[in-house]
Scaffold this motif. Sequence first.
Motif, mmCIF file in Angstrom:
data_model
loop_
_atom_site.group_PDB
_atom_site.id
_atom_site.type_symbol
_atom_site.label_atom_id
_atom_site.label_comp_id
_atom_site.label_asym_id
_atom_site.label_seq_id
_atom_site.Cartn_x
_atom_site.Cartn_y
_atom_site.Cartn_z
ATOM 1 N N GLY A 14 -10.319 -5.624 4.583
ATOM 2 C CA GLY A 14 -9.666 -4.567 5.358
ATOM 3 C C GLY A 14 -8.928 -5.030 6.600
ATOM 4 N N ASN A 15 -9.188 -6.249 7.068
ATOM 5 C CA ASN A 15 -8.459 -6.753 8.240
ATOM 6 C C ASN A 15 -7.306 -7.677 7.822
ATOM 7 N N GLY A 16 -7.047 -7.769 6.517
ATOM 8 C CA GLY A 16 -5.939 -8.593 6.039
ATOM 9 C C GLY A 16 -6.326 -10.038 5.740
ATOM 10 N N ARG A 17 -7.601 -10.394 5.928
ATOM 11 C CA ARG A 17 -8.020 -11.772 5.658
ATOM 12 C C ARG A 17 -8.329 -11.973 4.169
ATOM 13 N N ALA A 49 0.041 -0.621 -0.809
ATOM 14 C CA ALA A 49 0.686 -1.001 0.453
ATOM 15 C C ALA A 49 0.554 -2.501 0.694
ATOM 16 N N GLU A 50 -0.667 -3.019 0.605
ATOM 17 C CA GLU A 50 -0.829 -4.451 0.907
ATOM 18 C C GLU A 50 -0.129 -5.329 -0.128
ATOM 19 N N SER A 86 -2.761 2.696 4.599
ATOM 20 C CA SER A 86 -1.404 2.859 5.144
ATOM 21 C C SER A 86 -1.109 1.942 6.326
ATOM 22 N N GLN A 87 -2.151 1.383 6.962
ATOM 23 C CA GLN A 87 -1.924 0.497 8.121
ATOM 24 C C GLN A 87 -1.179 -0.775 7.751
ATOM 25 N N TRP A 88 -0.990 -1.013 6.427
ATOM 26 C CA TRP A 88 -0.245 -2.207 6.003
ATOM 27 C C TRP A 88 1.265 -2.082 6.163
ATOM 28 N N TYR A 89 1.789 -0.852 6.099
ATOM 29 C CA TYR A 89 3.251 -0.757 6.028
ATOM 30 C C TYR A 89 3.960 -1.282 7.274
ATOM 31 N N ASN A 90 3.340 -1.145 8.449
ATOM 32 C CA ASN A 90 3.962 -1.702 9.663
ATOM 33 C C ASN A 90 3.320 -3.031 10.061
ATOM 34 N N GLU A 103 -2.355 2.446 14.439
ATOM 35 C CA GLU A 103 -1.848 3.825 14.596
ATOM 36 C C GLU A 103 -1.721 4.534 13.244
ATOM 37 N N GLU A 104 -1.602 3.726 12.182
ATOM 38 C CA GLU A 104 -1.433 4.345 10.858
ATOM 39 C C GLU A 104 -2.661 4.095 9.982
#
Length: 352
Positions: A14-17, A49-50, A86-90, A103-104
């Motif tokens: 979930g943190n992109g790792r 998204a990711e 959705s936090q992946w898109y930005n 924020e997303e």
Amino acid sequence: MIECVFTVDYEIYGNGRGSLWDLVYEPAERLRAVFRKWDVPLVVFVEAAEMEIIGSRGADPAIGLVERQIREFHMAGSEIGLHLHSQWYNARYENARWQLDPEEYNLCVLPSDRIDRIVEQAIAYLRRVLAESDFTPSSFRAGNWLLQPTGAVSRSLAAHGLKIDSSVFKGGRQHRHRLDYRRSRRNGYHWTFSQDVNIPDSRGVLLEIPTFSRMVPIWRMFTSKRIGLQKKAPADPARTEGGISRLRDYARLSYPMKFDFCRLSATEMTGMLERERRLDRDDPGVYRPIVAIGHTKDLLDVETVDAFLSYLQRNSIPVTTLRKSWEKIMGPLGRSGGPSLPARPGMPSRPE
Ligand SMILES: [Zn+2]
């Protein structure tokens, strides 16, 4: 009547790792082999998204293999569902690390037009990967199970052709994100909803088929398998910051244990299902879709899954998809999307 649905959230941490090969492709191949052995389908909740963002930045060499694997699942009859963080898109990619957009984090609190654009973008990505310009996923699972506040997101999903949500786990509570699924414990095995996913609404725009859970004493959550998985995963700041609110989540006498084929032992899984079989013997007219959840990143051993699929076959319990379960409840889905909801309101519903 009982049917089992196996859903797998197809994603990295979930943190992109983490790498796509280790956390997605390789465990999904092992799962694919065992489901092929028993000739039963999976529902693959692809975190669109990711995958799109990782691919667009060229951040992981395994993205091509992953996208091919998604196509292969689809062609072999598994269901491709939409999962969204959705936090992946930005997201920004700096020094080989992802900075996701807090924020997303919760799609449901974004303005309606932003929700629409995100849902559109995610579906467009799945269409490109599957090379099917009219593909529409039937089922949805929210990132971190967050489908509250429900109204705007459920309207957007329905407007884009989705039919089913499987984000709820009855009894769920996360103070930090104001997730509260305790009220849904009063509901049956499935229900339609619009404004609040906890509240059945016979004119609802989506069908909820929740991830199956059972309230257990809190100590039952601390098995060695679960603790091992907790240690393996890096901290997700959006979930672990504010330890107080996390502690409040656990400060309960009983806790919803999800029917998780990566985190439960085969004995725990058969125990949960045996209880349902007893209920089913007393009242076989009720249709009971039992949705199991797993995560590719959590798959320690496929032997548990293999043993459980063997148990299902020995006991003649069918394995199905969310889409087919929807058809059983609501009526046949045509290529055009089938009847508009709800064909037959009310719950729990009875099979044909
Ligand atoms: Zn997820």
